[in-house]
Design a protein around this motif. Structure first.
Motif, mmCIF file in Angstrom:
data_model
loop_
_atom_site.group_PDB
_atom_site.id
_atom_site.type_symbol
_atom_site.label_atom_id
_atom_site.label_comp_id
_atom_site.label_asym_id
_atom_site.label_seq_id
_atom_site.Cartn_x
_atom_site.Cartn_y
_atom_site.Cartn_z
ATOM 1 N N TRP A 316 -54.765 -10.699 -25.130
ATOM 2 C CA TRP A 316 -55.551 -9.703 -25.613
ATOM 3 C C TRP A 316 -56.756 -10.044 -26.590
ATOM 4 N N HIS A 317 -56.902 -11.180 -26.920
ATOM 5 C CA HIS A 317 -57.938 -11.677 -28.070
ATOM 6 C C HIS A 317 -59.133 -11.423 -27.363
ATOM 7 N N ALA A 318 -59.674 -11.811 -26.216
ATOM 8 C CA ALA A 318 -60.991 -11.656 -25.917
ATOM 9 C C ALA A 318 -61.442 -10.365 -25.449
ATOM 10 N N PRO A 319 -60.754 -9.445 -25.157
ATOM 11 C CA PRO A 319 -61.255 -8.089 -24.703
ATOM 12 C C PRO A 319 -61.169 -7.161 -25.960
ATOM 13 N N PHE A 320 -60.387 -7.728 -26.924
ATOM 14 C CA PHE A 320 -60.411 -7.084 -28.416
ATOM 15 C C PHE A 320 -61.601 -7.323 -28.824
ATOM 16 N N ALA A 321 -61.961 -8.666 -29.203
ATOM 17 C CA ALA A 321 -62.995 -8.991 -29.675
ATOM 18 C C ALA A 321 -64.471 -8.563 -29.050
ATOM 19 N N ALA A 322 -64.445 -8.073 -27.855
ATOM 20 C CA ALA A 322 -65.553 -7.469 -26.858
ATOM 21 C C ALA A 322 -65.632 -6.126 -27.279
ATOM 22 N N ALA A 359 -72.177 -20.680 -21.775
ATOM 23 C CA ALA A 359 -72.118 -21.662 -21.241
ATOM 24 C C ALA A 359 -71.636 -22.990 -21.889
ATOM 25 N N ALA A 360 -71.741 -22.886 -23.287
ATOM 26 C CA ALA A 360 -71.246 -24.115 -24.013
ATOM 27 C C ALA A 360 -69.770 -24.051 -24.238
ATOM 28 N N GLY A 361 -69.058 -23.221 -23.696
ATOM 29 C CA GLY A 361 -67.623 -22.766 -23.849
ATOM 30 C C GLY A 361 -67.226 -22.387 -25.143
ATOM 31 N N LEU A 362 -68.239 -21.640 -25.622
ATOM 32 C CA LEU A 362 -67.876 -20.749 -26.816
ATOM 33 C C LEU A 362 -68.014 -19.335 -26.759
ATOM 34 N N PHE A 363 -67.422 -19.018 -25.532
ATOM 35 C CA PHE A 363 -67.615 -17.345 -25.535
ATOM 36 C C PHE A 363 -66.766 -16.605 -26.669
ATOM 37 N N LEU A 364 -65.459 -16.733 -26.758
ATOM 38 C CA LEU A 364 -64.829 -16.007 -27.635
ATOM 39 C C LEU A 364 -64.967 -16.300 -29.103
ATOM 40 N N PRO A 365 -65.638 -17.493 -29.629
ATOM 41 C CA PRO A 365 -66.146 -17.731 -30.896
ATOM 42 C C PRO A 365 -67.285 -16.779 -31.247
ATOM 43 N N ALA A 366 -68.111 -16.914 -30.127
ATOM 44 C CA ALA A 366 -69.396 -16.044 -30.252
ATOM 45 C C ALA A 366 -69.357 -14.626 -30.252
ATOM 46 N N VAL A 367 -68.390 -14.010 -29.630
ATOM 47 C CA VAL A 367 -68.114 -12.546 -29.387
ATOM 48 C C VAL A 367 -67.688 -12.167 -30.779
ATOM 49 N N ALA A 368 -66.590 -12.993 -31.245
ATOM 50 C CA ALA A 368 -65.797 -12.561 -32.446
ATOM 51 C C ALA A 368 -66.612 -12.686 -33.690
ATOM 52 N N GLY A 369 -67.367 -13.878 -33.474
ATOM 53 C CA GLY A 369 -68.270 -14.143 -34.865
ATOM 54 C C GLY A 369 -69.425 -12.771 -35.004
ATOM 55 N N ILE A 370 -69.981 -12.708 -33.905
ATOM 56 C CA ILE A 370 -71.203 -11.649 -33.979
ATOM 57 C C ILE A 370 -70.465 -10.303 -34.136
ATOM 58 N N ALA A 371 -69.398 -9.881 -33.653
ATOM 59 C CA ALA A 371 -68.698 -8.586 -33.752
ATOM 60 C C ALA A 371 -68.412 -8.490 -35.312
ATOM 61 N N LEU A 372 -67.524 -9.637 -35.731
ATOM 62 C CA LEU A 372 -67.108 -9.436 -37.282
ATOM 63 C C LEU A 372 -68.095 -9.325 -38.061
ATOM 64 N N GLY A 373 -69.176 -10.468 -38.005
ATOM 65 C CA GLY A 373 -70.532 -10.238 -38.951
ATOM 66 C C GLY A 373 -71.254 -9.053 -38.887
#
Length: 390
Positions: A316-322, A359-373
């Motif tokens: 559930w981590h990726a959809p929750f971060a989205a 594209a750089a393999g960082l989908f989840l870190p990017a989504v979570a980082g932008i969301a939390l920030g």
């Protein structure tokens, strides 16, 4: 009945344009704001511009007639009608006209000093004609006394002056800021276009870089597409459909292509919406909000659908971060959000950044980082000055 009379020549109709529209189109907006139920256009020959003006008039519920000379006017304008006359090339202020000439007949005038050198016609020592007048419909009967090749617009001005029509002063400073102008050639239109755009179709703040880009793209193609009413809605709806298609692709496991489709779809839809708004600028219509709301909802749901792909993201981590990112994007659109947070609410930019990260393999870190920030900044940062997305 209130009737508007204007003249469409080849030069005015085909060459001089403002905001992608011929000057006569803007005169039609002023006439409709005055409550005119019929628009009569003097034109020597039919053409695409005349047809576009006819569609505009009839689409707004008024009657349209085109005549080649003044002899036919008596059959279209009754003696009891109120006649509003527009000189070729005049760009009037619709709101001022409705207040100044909407209730009583008169002649819009400017100080001769400053107006005559801009091409306005002098009517006495101190005043120049502002290019618009209101008179009784029986004035057209006097045109039968003029030679067949006489200018009917000039003839009606002379009749109004002979009848002692009142002079209504136009603020002289409007000549400097382009709120009232005589656009006799394309160079004159370019001189007033910047000020006109700032009043009727200002660009979004740079705090919305994706929306700013779509606005500039719409401005770029506006001169070619303004007279094609079906194209802008087609782009707007097509962009939403493309974003929805991106959700299907992303959920099927094609994360980067799906995100790219969502970002491009958001841009295309915004482009179409802005193109339509720009093409109608000056018509006194409020920009619709339904399509932008639908577009934002589709982009948000599509982003969650990509993150919920069972082939790419387990658990559930990726959809929750989205979902958290969607909340951050919506909160950053509030008027009290910090200025530096505004780009997070720009879905074109936000989804594009996520696509690059994916594209750089960082989908989840990017989504979570932008969301939390974004959420942290919205909660803990002081409210900023209002910055509205146009």
């Amino acid at each position: 009945m209130r009737v508007a009379l204007m003249a469409l020549t080849d030069d005015q109709g085909q060459q001089v344009r403002l905001g992608g529209r011929p000057v006569a189109w803007h005169q039609v907006q002023a006439a409709l704001a005055l409550g005119c139920e019929r628009v009569v256009c003097l034109s020597e020959s039919p053409g695409s511009t005349l047809a576009a003006i006819q569609r505009e008039v009839e689409g707004r519920g008024a009657k349209f007639s085109a005549v080649a000379n003044s002899r036919a006017l008596s059959g279209l304008i009754n003696t009891a009608d109120t006649l509003f006359v527009f000189a070729p090339g005049i760009l009037p202020d619709s709101e001022w006209l409705a207040q100044a000439l909407g209730a009583r007949a008169g002649i819009a005038c400017l100080p001769a000093a400053g107006a005559v050198e801009r091409g306005f016609e002098r009517i006495d020592r101190d005043r120049a004609w502002g290019g618009v007048l209101s008179t009784r419909g029986d004035a057209v009967e006097a045109l039968s006394l003029l030679p067949a090749d006489a200018d009917p617009i000039a003839g009606l001005l002379r009749v109004a002056l002979q009848r002692g029509a009142r002079c209504v002063e136009i603020p002289a400073l409007w000549l400097d800021d382009g709120r009232w102008a005589l656009l006799g050639d394309p160079a004159a239109a370019r001189r007033v276009e910047t000020g006109w755009q700032s009043r009727y179709m200002p660009a979004p703040s740079l705090g919305w870089p994706g929306e700013y880009l779509s606005h500039k793209l719409a401005m770029l193609v506006l001169p070619r597409l303004a007279d094609s009413p079906a194209i802008a809605p087609g782009f707007a709806v097509g962009g939403v459909a493309l974003a929805a298609g991106g959700s299907v692709a992303g959920y099927s496991g094609m994360t980067v292509p799906g995100l790219a489709m969502i970002a491009i779809g958001a841009l295309v839809s915004s482009f179409g919406h802005r193109l339509r708004s720009l093409a109608r600028a000056g018509a006194g219509e409020k920009a619709g909000t339904l399509l932008p709301m639908v577009r934002d909802a589709v982009v948000d749901l599509s982003l969650v659908a990509v993150a919920a792909s069972p082939q790419q993201f387990a658990g559930w981590h990726a959809p929750f971060a989205a979902l958290v990112l969607v909340a951050a994007m919506r909160l950053s659109q509030e008027e009290t959000a910090p200025r530096f947070l505004r780009p997070v609410g720009d879905r074109i930019l936000a989804v594009s950044v996520v696509a690059i990260a994916a594209a750089a393999g960082l989908f989840l870190p990017a989504v979570a980082g932008i969301a939390l920030g974004g959420l942290a900044a919205r909660i803990f940062w002081p409210a900023s000055t209002k910055l509205t997305q146009v």
